[in-house]
Design an enzyme around this catalytic site. Sequence first.
Site, PDB file in Angstrom:
ATOM      1  N   CYS A  48       0.790  -1.229   0.000  1.00  0.00           N
ATOM      2  CA  CYS A  48       0.000   0.000   0.000  1.00  0.00           C
ATOM      3  C   CYS A  48       0.823   1.281   0.000  1.00  0.00           C
ATOM      4  O   CYS A  48       0.589   2.190  -0.799  1.00  0.00           O
ATOM      5  CB  CYS A  48      -0.932   0.045   1.221  1.00  0.00           C
ATOM      6  N   LYS A  51       3.351   1.781  -3.039  1.00  0.00           N
ATOM      7  CA  LYS A  51       2.516   1.807  -4.243  1.00  0.00           C
ATOM      8  C   LYS A  51       1.810   3.145  -4.391  1.00  0.00           C
ATOM      9  O   LYS A  51       1.751   3.715  -5.485  1.00  0.00           O
ATOM     10  CB  LYS A  51       1.495   0.675  -4.171  1.00  0.00           C
ATOM     11  N   TYR A 177      -6.685  -5.722  -8.683  1.00  0.00           N
ATOM     12  CA  TYR A 177      -6.394  -4.307  -8.449  1.00  0.00           C
ATOM     13  C   TYR A 177      -4.896  -4.013  -8.474  1.00  0.00           C
ATOM     14  O   TYR A 177      -4.474  -2.924  -8.906  1.00  0.00           O
ATOM     15  CB  TYR A 177      -7.030  -3.832  -7.146  1.00  0.00           C
ATOM     16  N   GLU A 181      -3.313  -1.163 -10.867  1.00  0.00           N
ATOM     17  CA  GLU A 181      -2.546  -0.067 -10.262  1.00  0.00           C
ATOM     18  C   GLU A 181      -1.165   0.060 -10.896  1.00  0.00           C
ATOM     19  O   GLU A 181      -0.734   1.158 -11.263  1.00  0.00           O
ATOM     20  CB  GLU A 181      -2.420  -0.295  -8.753  1.00  0.00           C
ATOM     21  N   HIS A 437     -20.452  22.825  -2.345  1.00  0.00           N
ATOM     22  CA  HIS A 437     -20.393  23.254  -3.738  1.00  0.00           C
ATOM     23  C   HIS A 437     -19.247  24.241  -3.950  1.00  0.00           C
ATOM     24  O   HIS A 437     -19.045  25.129  -3.122  1.00  0.00           O
ATOM     25  CB  HIS A 437     -21.714  23.913  -4.123  1.00  0.00           C
ATOM     26  N   GLU A 442     -20.331  16.245  -3.892  1.00  0.00           N
ATOM     27  CA  GLU A 442     -21.733  16.644  -3.722  1.00  0.00           C
ATOM     28  C   GLU A 442     -22.662  15.869  -4.644  1.00  0.00           C
ATOM     29  O   GLU A 442     -23.873  15.782  -4.405  1.00  0.00           O
ATOM     30  CB  GLU A 442     -21.910  18.142  -3.958  1.00  0.00           C
TER      31      GLU A 442
END
Length: 455
Positions: A48, A51, A177, A181, A437, A442
């Site tokens: 993790c 990477k 994954y 990646e 916003h 949002e």
Amino acid sequence: MKDYDFDLFVIGAGSGGVRASRMAASFGARVAVAEDMYLGGTCVNVGCVPKKLFAYAAHFAEDIEDARGYGWDLAEAGFTWKRLLDNKNAEITRLNGIYRNLLVSAGVTLIDGRARFVDSHTVEVNGTRHTAERILIATGGWPFVPEFPGREHVITSNEAFYLEQLPRRTLVVGGGYIAVEFASIFHGLGCETSLLYRGDLFLRGFDRDVREHVALTLQAKGLDLQFNTDVQRIDRHSDGSLKVTLQNGGVLETDLVLYATGRRPRVEGLGLENTGVSLSDKGFVEVDELYQTRDPAVFAIGDVTDTVQLTPVALAEGMALARRLYKPEEYLPVDYEHLATAVFCIPNIATLGLTEIQARERGHKLRVFESRFRAMRNTLAGRPEQSFMKLVVDKHSDQVLGIHMVGPDAGEIIQGLAVAVKAGATKAVFDATLGIHPTAAEEFVTMRTPVREDD
């Protein structure tokens, strides 16, 4: 009662082992942990952390390109692989030191070396035997490369973090994954990159819409995706380059082949035959819901068991086990139902809860909400790339069952929403929440009309 050297002996100082050791020691247990490689395990050293540092480096290529649209005239950019490597190594060394200090300051006895079972209550490390009332296996996993002609010419994710030079051309093999990646990382750093997967579409287990959106996005960036084929053999040319012959008859010329085709539990040489521990057909240490093996004195957590292979899961299992054994009044079982996770490709993927297919398989009638839009920062940059967001909602209870996103900072956004879903938020709660916003996040509280609704 027999007098043991320790109450708990932990084999492996990765995420789960360190957490279990520290917490058990804080609850008053006499704890030792043995580690023969590096403190922090896969995540800190070859997973993790490095990477994501590499992913940050890869993303700067687009950031520099996009800056022009915002008025910045930058000098011609250059990239130095060795500098990235040196800085990454320094950071990992710093983290190794932190883990060592955490264990020692907690009162844990840290032993450098590979532990091997002598019996259910005894391990041997570097020729010295240690006894313990309980022993915890937390040795994690290891990259797996299948057998085929030329297998010796490939590397795994472990070696990718220590390459002396950045190759001009790369081939990443795999559909999970980790493969996606690394393909993004190599491509972002300027390598001619191909991703090869034997199935029809990568990221099996993720929501189908996410998988399709990511495939189209990566192809638009110029990453070569090749599905429905596999490596037949690899041959090395005299100049060091590689010829990859595919099962469909195709041939790829490349300078590096990285295999990311899965991981296997790291149990070799542990001496499990001297205990009552059993392994599954896939080689995982078999445990019950309380992480106890078939040997009453031996426990196992993390990737060495058939659990969800995520660092936070190993951490949670380590905490839960320590509490159950030494602070039972505070014991809480791990909730595997509401897991959030991210894939740090470019753009990021983040997902939480059930996919649309999984929800239907469980009998839910659904309302599905989706949004595809160009993130605001892409407008002046002139980048056509779109983000994707999706909510999977139970039609009758209004419960939010799944949240999925592809786009910048997806992991950061989904982490906050994971708290809401864990608390039982309904779609009505999302609708009643005012958005910030202008942000991409949002969008999750402004989707009003389902794109699909079950009868």
